[in-house]
Design a protein around this motif. Structure first.
Motif, PDB file in Angstrom:
ATOM      1  N   ARG A  92       0.853  -1.200   0.000  1.00  0.00           N
ATOM      2  CA  ARG A  92       0.000   0.000   0.000  1.00  0.00           C
ATOM      3  C   ARG A  92       0.885   1.245   0.000  1.00  0.00           C
ATOM      4  O   ARG A  92       0.834   2.067   0.918  1.00  0.00           O
ATOM      5  N   THR A  93       1.741   1.354  -0.991  1.00  0.00           N
ATOM      6  CA  THR A  93       2.641   2.497  -1.141  1.00  0.00           C
ATOM      7  C   THR A  93       2.574   2.974  -2.576  1.00  0.00           C
ATOM      8  O   THR A  93       2.199   2.204  -3.473  1.00  0.00           O
ATOM      9  N   PRO A  94       2.945   4.232  -2.848  1.00  0.00           N
ATOM     10  CA  PRO A  94       2.914   4.725  -4.229  1.00  0.00           C
ATOM     11  C   PRO A  94       3.759   3.905  -5.191  1.00  0.00           C
ATOM     12  O   PRO A  94       3.457   3.807  -6.376  1.00  0.00           O
ATOM     13  N   SER A  95       4.837   3.282  -4.676  1.00  0.00           N
ATOM     14  CA  SER A  95       5.708   2.486  -5.542  1.00  0.00           C
ATOM     15  C   SER A  95       5.075   1.156  -5.941  1.00  0.00           C
ATOM     16  O   SER A  95       5.480   0.539  -6.922  1.00  0.00           O
ATOM     17  N   ARG A  96       4.094   0.687  -5.157  1.00  0.00           N
ATOM     18  CA  ARG A  96       3.394  -0.571  -5.424  1.00  0.00           C
ATOM     19  C   ARG A  96       4.364  -1.747  -5.566  1.00  0.00           C
ATOM     20  O   ARG A  96       4.209  -2.617  -6.422  1.00  0.00           O
ATOM     21  N   GLN A  97       5.382  -1.807  -4.723  1.00  0.00           N
ATOM     22  CA  GLN A  97       6.347  -2.894  -4.833  1.00  0.00           C
ATOM     23  C   GLN A  97       5.704  -4.225  -4.448  1.00  0.00           C
ATOM     24  O   GLN A  97       4.796  -4.276  -3.632  1.00  0.00           O
ATOM     25  N   THR A  98       6.215  -5.299  -5.050  1.00  0.00           N
ATOM     26  CA  THR A  98       5.717  -6.638  -4.743  1.00  0.00           C
ATOM     27  C   THR A  98       6.127  -7.021  -3.330  1.00  0.00           C
ATOM     28  O   THR A  98       7.293  -6.850  -2.942  1.00  0.00           O
ATOM     29  N   CYS A 174       7.069  14.225  -0.628  1.00  0.00           N
ATOM     30  CA  CYS A 174       8.091  13.174  -0.554  1.00  0.00           C
ATOM     31  C   CYS A 174       7.521  11.797  -0.874  1.00  0.00           C
ATOM     32  O   CYS A 174       8.235  10.910  -1.346  1.00  0.00           O
ATOM     33  N   ALA A 175       6.234  11.603  -0.614  1.00  0.00           N
ATOM     34  CA  ALA A 175       5.590  10.321  -0.893  1.00  0.00           C
ATOM     35  C   ALA A 175       5.172  10.191  -2.357  1.00  0.00           C
ATOM     36  O   ALA A 175       4.675   9.141  -2.770  1.00  0.00           O
ATOM     37  N   GLY A 176       5.353  11.260  -3.135  1.00  0.00           N
ATOM     38  CA  GLY A 176       5.009  11.205  -4.553  1.00  0.00           C
ATOM     39  C   GLY A 176       3.554  11.471  -4.852  1.00  0.00           C
ATOM     40  O   GLY A 176       3.060  11.133  -5.933  1.00  0.00           O
ATOM     41  N   LEU A 177       2.856  12.098  -3.907  1.00  0.00           N
ATOM     42  CA  LEU A 177       1.434  12.369  -4.088  1.00  0.00           C
ATOM     43  C   LEU A 177       1.113  13.862  -4.001  1.00  0.00           C
ATOM     44  O   LEU A 177      -0.052  14.248  -3.925  1.00  0.00           O
TER      45      LEU A 177
END
Length: 235
Positions: A92-98, A174-177
């Motif tokens: 549940r982060t902007p990067s959507r990492q696996t 900083c979170a990209g939003l």
């Protein structure tokens, strides 16, 4: 593990799996681990938010017992005729990492953890719909703090909204939003249309002291999506 302990563990696994299957028509490894009390829901949430490197780090038992429980779970699911469906887990982060389940990150082990077992009583269409829903990326959550006594762990600035990261709160920039626009709750039609038109969005929540829980305040969406949705409604 002796036969008696294995039998007791098998009973716990089956009870947890049966409960999850009855409630949602499918069951996952996470459902079982939470159901038998080895995985704390709060810790699970931190993992889902990308704040823990791998899920096994938060499971409250040793590796051999985890492996045994997962074997018992798969044996039960196979014997019951459930249908396996591999599910994609993203943070549940902007990067959507696996998200990673095991310490080793071994692809075969990761696949076993990611596999959901779906009720064979559902139609093919229902199973496909359920699998699609399970693989859908979770919504991003942004917090509207009760006060401004917080500092971004990256830039040391502040703001009206924040996103929690493993190292602490982060400002939207900083979170990209930082480019998203806040759309307050209230206008359901506008919110629904703007959300559908926005390639990125986040749910804004605020903690209610009286109710003791976080409550939805609105959405962060792309400004162009709000404008397009408003134009449609003004026609």
């Amino acid at each position: 593990m002796n036969a008696d302990n294995r039998s007791k563990l098998n009973d716990r696994v089956i009870r947890a799996a049966e409960a999850a299957l009855a409630a949602q028509k499918y069951v996952s490894s996470i459902d079982v681990l939470v159901g038998i009390g080895w995985l704390d829901p709060g810790l699970l949430k931190r993992w889902q938010q990308g704040q823990i490197g791998y899920l096994e780090e938060g499971i409250q038992t040793n590796q051999s017992r985890i492996s045994e429980a997962m074997k018992l779970f798969r044996s039960w699911a196979t014997a019951k005729g459930l249908r396996p469906s591999e599910t994609h887990y993203v943070a549940r982060t902007p990067s959507r990492q696996t998200l990673q389940f095991s310490k080793s990150g071994d692809p075969a082990i990761e696949k076993l953890y990611r596999t959901h077992w779906i009720s064979s009583e559902l139609s093919e269409k229902e199973r496909e719909k359920l699998a699609e829903k399970a693989s859908r990326a979770p919504e991003l959550v942004v917090i509207q703090p009760l006060n401004d006594e917080w500092t971004c762990h990256r830039c040391h600035g502040r703001g009206r909204l924040l996103m929690m990261e493993e190292a602490g709160p982060a400002c939207l920039g900083c979170a990209g939003l930082g480019d998203l626009e806040f759309l307050p709750a209230g206008d359901t039609l506008l919110t629904r249309r703007a959300k559908a038109k926005s390639s990125r969005y986040a749910v804004v929540v605020r903690f209610s002291r009286t109710r003791g829980r976080y409550e939805r305040q609105g959405l962060l969406v792309e400004p162009a999506a709000v404008q397009a949705a408003q134009r449609e409604l003004d026609r």
